[in-house]
Scaffold this active site. Structure first.
Site, PDB file in Angstrom:
ATOM      1  N   VAL A 123       0.881  -1.169   0.000  1.00  0.00           N
ATOM      2  CA  VAL A 123       0.000   0.000   0.000  1.00  0.00           C
ATOM      3  C   VAL A 123       0.919   1.219   0.000  1.00  0.00           C
ATOM      4  O   VAL A 123       1.787   1.353   0.864  1.00  0.00           O
ATOM      5  CB  VAL A 123      -0.924   0.036   1.227  1.00  0.00           C
ATOM      6  CG1 VAL A 123      -1.751   1.328   1.233  1.00  0.00           C
ATOM      7  CG2 VAL A 123      -1.861  -1.182   1.246  1.00  0.00           C
ATOM      8  N   TYR A 174      -0.319  -9.765   9.527  1.00  0.00           N
ATOM      9  CA  TYR A 174      -1.141 -10.823   8.950  1.00  0.00           C
ATOM     10  C   TYR A 174      -1.891 -11.687   9.957  1.00  0.00           C
ATOM     11  O   TYR A 174      -2.790 -12.431   9.579  1.00  0.00           O
ATOM     12  CB  TYR A 174      -0.280 -11.689   8.026  1.00  0.00           C
ATOM     13  CG  TYR A 174       0.158 -10.901   6.815  1.00  0.00           C
ATOM     14  CD1 TYR A 174      -0.727 -10.664   5.770  1.00  0.00           C
ATOM     15  CD2 TYR A 174       1.422 -10.341   6.752  1.00  0.00           C
ATOM     16  CE1 TYR A 174      -0.347  -9.917   4.670  1.00  0.00           C
ATOM     17  CE2 TYR A 174       1.816  -9.585   5.645  1.00  0.00           C
ATOM     18  CZ  TYR A 174       0.926  -9.374   4.617  1.00  0.00           C
ATOM     19  OH  TYR A 174       1.291  -8.615   3.526  1.00  0.00           O
ATOM     20  N   PHE A 188       8.796 -16.035  -1.559  1.00  0.00           N
ATOM     21  CA  PHE A 188       7.939 -15.795  -2.728  1.00  0.00           C
ATOM     22  C   PHE A 188       7.108 -14.545  -2.506  1.00  0.00           C
ATOM     23  O   PHE A 188       7.067 -13.998  -1.427  1.00  0.00           O
ATOM     24  CB  PHE A 188       7.022 -17.003  -2.990  1.00  0.00           C
ATOM     25  CG  PHE A 188       6.175 -17.423  -1.830  1.00  0.00           C
ATOM     26  CD1 PHE A 188       4.907 -16.871  -1.642  1.00  0.00           C
ATOM     27  CD2 PHE A 188       6.618 -18.388  -0.917  1.00  0.00           C
ATOM     28  CE1 PHE A 188       4.111 -17.256  -0.563  1.00  0.00           C
ATOM     29  CE2 PHE A 188       5.818 -18.778   0.156  1.00  0.00           C
ATOM     30  CZ  PHE A 188       4.587 -18.215   0.321  1.00  0.00           C
TER      31      PHE A 188
END
Length: 414
Positions: A87, A126, A414
């Protein structure tokens, strides 16, 4: 300022990449080659963007892709890997990530994916979306002279050999070795064609030019490839013309203990190398104990790595194996919805089903994600207030059931 969240169009990919670079503090200009390459390997339907409603500019990025995760016992489950989440600093605190994450979790559930994975750049973000740290990583720095391995060592025992090879040979033999190791190592994820092309220099990113590496392959006496190491070495000398070089491991895969021992011995016996940095390894990796003096290996990184968020509890718990028999009824809370409910797990058969039986344990979906690959202790989570025990002895049983003999390891970012 206001912003909307939506899937991106193909024509907006360059703008999306600019937002991605800004979010990761990469001041690189997006080239046409970048756009073409990204479009070639990316499912555009799984890209989201946040767009400023006044300027139309992309100010947030989000990507997911199909992934395969090996779980305890060797089964593979379908995962939705989350990556490229940013963001832009000018548009924070508007709920952009929350909206993108909600859309992704709903889509992943609809696609039939069992769980979602990510590598968290920042720890606090998260957990509120149901993810839990499920596999850790550690890196050691080895003082080579103090370590005590024989610097005159020249070859493995029993007719095996180590050869330096080029990137083309790695591209040829590496994928098969990785697949064999992935089948027996929980926490491993699949590597696609692009991963191997980037790591061997067949392709490169404009903001991340390929850097040449040394590659060492371990072959058994029968000629079978059982190990592979990639590394770089700096060029440092003292004023007294004494070498002080540091070798940085960029990846090491070993299918057998013999291959693992031989590759580490090789790396610690290279002339001029005084220090070896191991790269990210499993936290219970053998490397320190392979040294005559394990204290010569100093832990320089110990951190969470792979995070897991369960979407389908029945399929996820039914896919893995367990260390001992036992029956547990888990009450899982999930504010976002997909994983909430009460589940009965029979560890002896591996069967999991929705149930109305009284709960033995109550925990949130993030805590279940931390338990899932066997890395975390149910006893620790209970002590931290993350698990509530409703039946005496249930926490101790869960600790034994879920834990694995070796800790999970995910070698890939990743």
């Amino acid at each position: 300022m206001t912003a909307e969240v939506r899937p991106i169009a193909a024509s907006e990919l360059a703008d999306w990449l600019n937002a991605l670079n800004a979010g990761f503090l990469t001041p690189a200009r997006v080239t046409e080659s970048d756009v073409v390459q990204r479009a070639k390997y990316t499912d555009l339907a799984r890209l989201q963007g946040g767009f400023d409603t006044e300027t139309g500019r992309c100010v947030a990025s989000f990507r997911s892709f199909a992934q395969q995760l090996t779980v305890p016992g060797g089964a593979v489950v379908a995962a939705s890997a989350v990556s490229n989440v940013t963001v832009t600093a000018t548009h924070r605190r508007q709920g952009l990530l929350t909206r993108m994450m909600a859309a992704e979790l709903a889509a992943a559930k609809a696609r039939g994916e069992v769980l979602s994975t990510l590598i968290a750049a920042e720890y606090p973000i998260y957990g509120r979306y149901g993810y839990g740290p499920a596999a850790s990583a550690a890196e050691w720095e080895i003082d080579v002279p103090r370590g005590g391995l024989d610097r005159r060592w020249s070859a493995p025992a029993g007719g095996a050999r180590i050869d330096l090879v080029d990137a083309a040979e790695v591209r040829r033999v590496g994928p098969e070795l990785h697949e064999r190791l992935r089948a027996v190592t929980h926490g491993f994820i699949d590597r696609d064609e692009r991963w191997w092309n980037l790591t061997t220099g067949l392709e490169e990113l404009s903001h991340r030019p390929y850097k040449e590496k040394f590659h060492a392959v371990y072959r058994t006496a029968a000629g079978e490839v059982e190990g592979l190491a990639a590394y770089t070495v700096d060029d440092r000398w003292t004023d007294a013309k004494t070498p002080q070089n540091t070798l940085q491991v960029r990846g090491l895969l070993a299918l057998s203990p013999a291959a693992e021992r031989a590759l580490w011995h090789f790396l610690c016996s290279i002339d001029w190398v005084q220090t070896v940095r191991t790269g990210y390894r499993a936290p219970d990796d053998l490397v320190a104990q392979l040294l005559p003096d394990p204290r010569a290996a100093r832990v320089v990184t110990a951190s969470d790595f792979l995070w897991v968020r369960l979407l389908d509890v029945v399929r996820a718990l039914g896919a893995r194996t367990y260390a001992c028999p036992g029956v547990l009824v888990l009450e899982v809370t999930d504010p976002a919805g997909p994983a909430g409910g009460r589940y009965r797990l029979d560890a002896a058969t591996g069967e999991c089903e929705v149930t109305g039986d009284p709960a033995d344990l109550r925990l949130d979906v993030g805590a279940l994600g931390s338990l899932y690959l066997g890395d975390e202790s149910a006893l620790r989570l209970a002590a931290l207030g993350r698990i509530d025990e409703e039946r005496p002895g249930a926490v101790a049983l869960a600790d034994t059931v879920f834990r694995t003999a070796r800790r999970p390891w995910c070698p890939d970012i990743f």
